[in-house]
Design a protein around this motif. Structure first.
Motif, PDB file in Angstrom:
ATOM      1  N   ASN A   6       0.857  -1.195   0.000  1.00  0.00           N
ATOM      2  CA  ASN A   6       0.000   0.000   0.000  1.00  0.00           C
ATOM      3  C   ASN A   6       0.890   1.241   0.000  1.00  0.00           C
ATOM      4  O   ASN A   6       1.864   1.304   0.743  1.00  0.00           O
ATOM      5  CB  ASN A   6      -0.905  -0.005   1.240  1.00  0.00           C
ATOM      6  CG  ASN A   6      -1.920   1.117   1.196  1.00  0.00           C
ATOM      7  OD1 ASN A   6      -2.456   1.418   0.128  1.00  0.00           O
ATOM      8  ND2 ASN A   6      -2.209   1.722   2.333  1.00  0.00           N
ATOM      9  N   GLY A   7       0.531   2.222  -0.856  1.00  0.00           N
ATOM     10  CA  GLY A   7       1.439   3.365  -1.050  1.00  0.00           C
ATOM     11  C   GLY A   7       2.595   2.935  -1.936  1.00  0.00           C
ATOM     12  O   GLY A   7       3.735   3.364  -1.759  1.00  0.00           O
ATOM     13  N   ALA A   8       2.286   2.092  -2.928  1.00  0.00           N
ATOM     14  CA  ALA A   8       3.321   1.381  -3.688  1.00  0.00           C
ATOM     15  C   ALA A   8       4.212   2.285  -4.524  1.00  0.00           C
ATOM     16  O   ALA A   8       5.329   1.895  -4.870  1.00  0.00           O
ATOM     17  CB  ALA A   8       2.665   0.323  -4.583  1.00  0.00           C
ATOM     18  N   ALA A   9       3.736   3.487  -4.884  1.00  0.00           N
ATOM     19  CA  ALA A   9       4.545   4.344  -5.767  1.00  0.00           C
ATOM     20  C   ALA A   9       5.529   5.214  -5.018  1.00  0.00           C
ATOM     21  O   ALA A   9       6.423   5.805  -5.616  1.00  0.00           O
ATOM     22  CB  ALA A   9       3.631   5.228  -6.607  1.00  0.00           C
ATOM     23  N   GLY A  10       5.410   5.299  -3.701  1.00  0.00           N
ATOM     24  CA  GLY A  10       6.203   6.252  -2.939  1.00  0.00           C
ATOM     25  C   GLY A  10       7.645   5.813  -2.723  1.00  0.00           C
ATOM     26  O   GLY A  10       8.085   4.764  -3.210  1.00  0.00           O
ATOM     27  N   GLY A  11       8.366   6.628  -1.974  1.00  0.00           N
ATOM     28  CA  GLY A  11       9.789   6.379  -1.751  1.00  0.00           C
ATOM     29  C   GLY A  11      10.071   5.014  -1.168  1.00  0.00           C
ATOM     30  O   GLY A  11      11.015   4.322  -1.587  1.00  0.00           O
ATOM     31  N   VAL A  12       9.272   4.604  -0.204  1.00  0.00           N
ATOM     32  CA  VAL A  12       9.445   3.266   0.390  1.00  0.00           C
ATOM     33  C   VAL A  12       8.766   2.209  -0.477  1.00  0.00           C
ATOM     34  O   VAL A  12       9.343   1.164  -0.792  1.00  0.00           O
ATOM     35  CB  VAL A  12       8.854   3.237   1.823  1.00  0.00           C
ATOM     36  CG1 VAL A  12       8.922   1.824   2.401  1.00  0.00           C
ATOM     37  CG2 VAL A  12       9.582   4.217   2.727  1.00  0.00           C
ATOM     38  N   GLY A  13       7.533   2.525  -0.896  1.00  0.00           N
ATOM     39  CA  GLY A  13       6.718   1.520  -1.576  1.00  0.00           C
ATOM     40  C   GLY A  13       7.323   1.004  -2.866  1.00  0.00           C
ATOM     41  O   GLY A  13       7.262  -0.196  -3.145  1.00  0.00           O
ATOM     42  N   HIS A  14       7.936   1.895  -3.669  1.00  0.00           N
ATOM     43  CA  HIS A  14       8.404   1.409  -4.981  1.00  0.00           C
ATOM     44  C   HIS A  14       9.608   0.490  -4.831  1.00  0.00           C
ATOM     45  O   HIS A  14       9.847  -0.350  -5.695  1.00  0.00           O
ATOM     46  CB  HIS A  14       8.634   2.565  -5.966  1.00  0.00           C
ATOM     47  CG  HIS A  14       9.956   3.249  -5.919  1.00  0.00           C
ATOM     48  ND1 HIS A  14      10.412   3.943  -4.821  1.00  0.00           N
ATOM     49  CD2 HIS A  14      10.932   3.366  -6.857  1.00  0.00           C
ATOM     50  CE1 HIS A  14      11.602   4.452  -5.100  1.00  0.00           C
ATOM     51  NE2 HIS A  14      11.941   4.105  -6.326  1.00  0.00           N
ATOM     52  N   LEU A  39       4.322   1.425 -11.871  1.00  0.00           N
ATOM     53  CA  LEU A  39       4.406   0.250 -10.996  1.00  0.00           C
ATOM     54  C   LEU A  39       4.406  -1.049 -11.783  1.00  0.00           C
ATOM     55  O   LEU A  39       5.084  -2.008 -11.404  1.00  0.00           O
ATOM     56  CB  LEU A  39       3.269   0.289  -9.972  1.00  0.00           C
ATOM     57  CG  LEU A  39       3.503   1.376  -8.915  1.00  0.00           C
ATOM     58  CD1 LEU A  39       2.233   1.699  -8.160  1.00  0.00           C
ATOM     59  CD2 LEU A  39       4.610   0.936  -7.954  1.00  0.00           C
ATOM     60  N   ARG A  40       3.691  -1.092 -12.884  1.00  0.00           N
ATOM     61  CA  ARG A  40       3.733  -2.315 -13.705  1.00  0.00           C
ATOM     62  C   ARG A  40       5.126  -2.500 -14.293  1.00  0.00           C
ATOM     63  O   ARG A  40       5.634  -3.607 -14.368  1.00  0.00           O
ATOM     64  CB  ARG A  40       2.659  -2.273 -14.785  1.00  0.00           C
ATOM     65  CG  ARG A  40       1.252  -2.440 -14.201  1.00  0.00           C
ATOM     66  CD  ARG A  40       0.289  -2.992 -15.224  1.00  0.00           C
ATOM     67  NE  ARG A  40      -1.071  -3.051 -14.714  1.00  0.00           N
ATOM     68  CZ  ARG A  40      -1.605  -4.107 -14.087  1.00  0.00           C
ATOM     69  NH1 ARG A  40      -0.883  -5.199 -13.883  1.00  0.00           N
ATOM     70  NH2 ARG A  40      -2.851  -4.090 -13.671  1.00  0.00           N
ATOM     71  N   VAL A 133      15.819   3.223  -9.155  1.00  0.00           N
ATOM     72  CA  VAL A 133      15.300   4.329  -8.348  1.00  0.00           C
ATOM     73  C   VAL A 133      14.356   5.158  -9.206  1.00  0.00           C
ATOM     74  O   VAL A 133      14.760   5.684 -10.245  1.00  0.00           O
ATOM     75  CB  VAL A 133      16.428   5.262  -7.845  1.00  0.00           C
ATOM     76  CG1 VAL A 133      15.856   6.334  -6.918  1.00  0.00           C
ATOM     77  CG2 VAL A 133      17.509   4.465  -7.135  1.00  0.00           C
ATOM     78  N   GLY A 134      13.108   5.246  -8.782  1.00  0.00           N
ATOM     79  CA  GLY A 134      12.188   6.172  -9.439  1.00  0.00           C
ATOM     80  C   GLY A 134      12.480   7.574  -8.928  1.00  0.00           C
ATOM     81  O   GLY A 134      12.597   7.773  -7.720  1.00  0.00           O
ATOM     82  N   VAL A 135      12.640   8.523  -9.847  1.00  0.00           N
ATOM     83  CA  VAL A 135      12.953   9.897  -9.421  1.00  0.00           C
ATOM     84  C   VAL A 135      11.724  10.774  -9.655  1.00  0.00           C
ATOM     85  O   VAL A 135      11.334  11.035 -10.796  1.00  0.00           O
ATOM     86  CB  VAL A 135      14.179  10.453 -10.169  1.00  0.00           C
ATOM     87  CG1 VAL A 135      14.438  11.906  -9.754  1.00  0.00           C
ATOM     88  CG2 VAL A 135      15.409   9.586  -9.873  1.00  0.00           C
ATOM     89  N   ASP A 136      11.128  11.197  -8.562  1.00  0.00           N
ATOM     90  CA  ASP A 136       9.943  12.068  -8.644  1.00  0.00           C
ATOM     91  C   ASP A 136      10.348  13.447  -9.127  1.00  0.00           C
ATOM     92  O   ASP A 136       9.728  14.020 -10.016  1.00  0.00           O
ATOM     93  CB  ASP A 136       9.295  12.161  -7.254  1.00  0.00           C
ATOM     94  CG  ASP A 136       8.127  13.107  -7.221  1.00  0.00           C
ATOM     95  OD1 ASP A 136       6.989  12.636  -7.428  1.00  0.00           O
ATOM     96  OD2 ASP A 136       8.332  14.324  -7.014  1.00  0.00           O
TER      97      ASP A 136
END
Ligand SMILES: NC(=O)c1ccc[n+]([C@@H]2O[C@H](COP(=O)([O-])OP(=O)(O)OC[C@H]3O[C@@H](n4cnc5c(N)ncnc54)[C@H](OP(=O)(O)O)[C@@H]3O)[C@@H](O)[C@H]2O)c1
Length: 166
Positions: A6-14, A39-40, A133-136
């Motif tokens: 839950n909160g999968a896209a965030g800093g921890v979640g991804h 996320l996919r 690392v996803g970079v917002d």
């Protein structure tokens, strides 16, 4: 093993999504709809847009829930777990011990701690491309205040990066 983040896209979640995939889990990602493609690509097998669907209405029998969001109704995720399953909130959380006992669920509260061996292994996973690392967004350190403003806006996708000129 089936893992719901839950909160999968965030800093921890991804990272939780990617590490669960790395361990061979079937991963269900819960986030707002804008993050589905992200996320996919990171390996989520199923995606639930929490603005349209409550996970507890459509998911059951999960082995592990990693909840990075919390809030007053965080116990709603208990019912997606199977007996013997584990709830892992990454915030300080208290669940009703009678409810968790009757559902047969273990609650695991963990906090960040330094572990050189694990960090070295994670570094290797980044080097080989297993983890990304996803970079917002990116800000120079001198504009750290803007980074806080961005964080406060919510809907983060990955990490906010501060750059330091050496
Ligand atoms: N225990 C530890 O060691 C540890 C370490 C680091 C952080 N934390 C804690 O973990 C939490 C998350 O940190 P973070 O850095 O990952 O935060 P973050 O980067 O802001 O990510 C939060 C994510 O949750 C999503 N979200 C918001 N409301 C939601 C809802 N109702 N349902 C599902 N998703 C929702 C947001 O985007 P969308 O709304 O667009 O989906 C966002 O992607 C914080 O409480 C932080 O303090 C704990």
């Amino acid at each position: 093993m089936t893992v719901l983040v839950n909160g999968a896209a965030g800093g921890v979640g991804h990272f939780a999504v990617q590490l669960a995939k790395w361990k061979g889990a079937h991963v269900i990602a819960v986030a707002s709809g804008r993050h589905e493609q992200f996320l996919r690509k990171l390996g989520a097998d199923e995606f639930i847009d929490y603005t349209r669907t409550q996970a507890a209405d459509v998911v059951s029998g999960v082995d592990l829930v990693i909840d990075t969001v919390g809030g007053p109704d965080s116990s709603r995720f208990l019912t997606v777990l199977k007996r013997g399953g584990t709830m892992l909130p990454v915030f300080f959380a208290q669940y009703d011990p009678e409810e968790t006992a009757s559902l047969g669920i273990t609650v695991s509260n963990i906090q960040v701690r330094s572990n050189g061996r694990q960090l070295a292994e994670i570094g290797r996973l980044f080097d080989e491309g297993t983890l990304q690392v996803g970079v917002d967004s990116t800000y120079p350190l001198s504009e750290a205040g803007s980074a806080h403003t961005r964080a406060a806006q919510g809907h983060i996708q990955g990490k906010i990066v501060l750059t330091v000129v050496s």
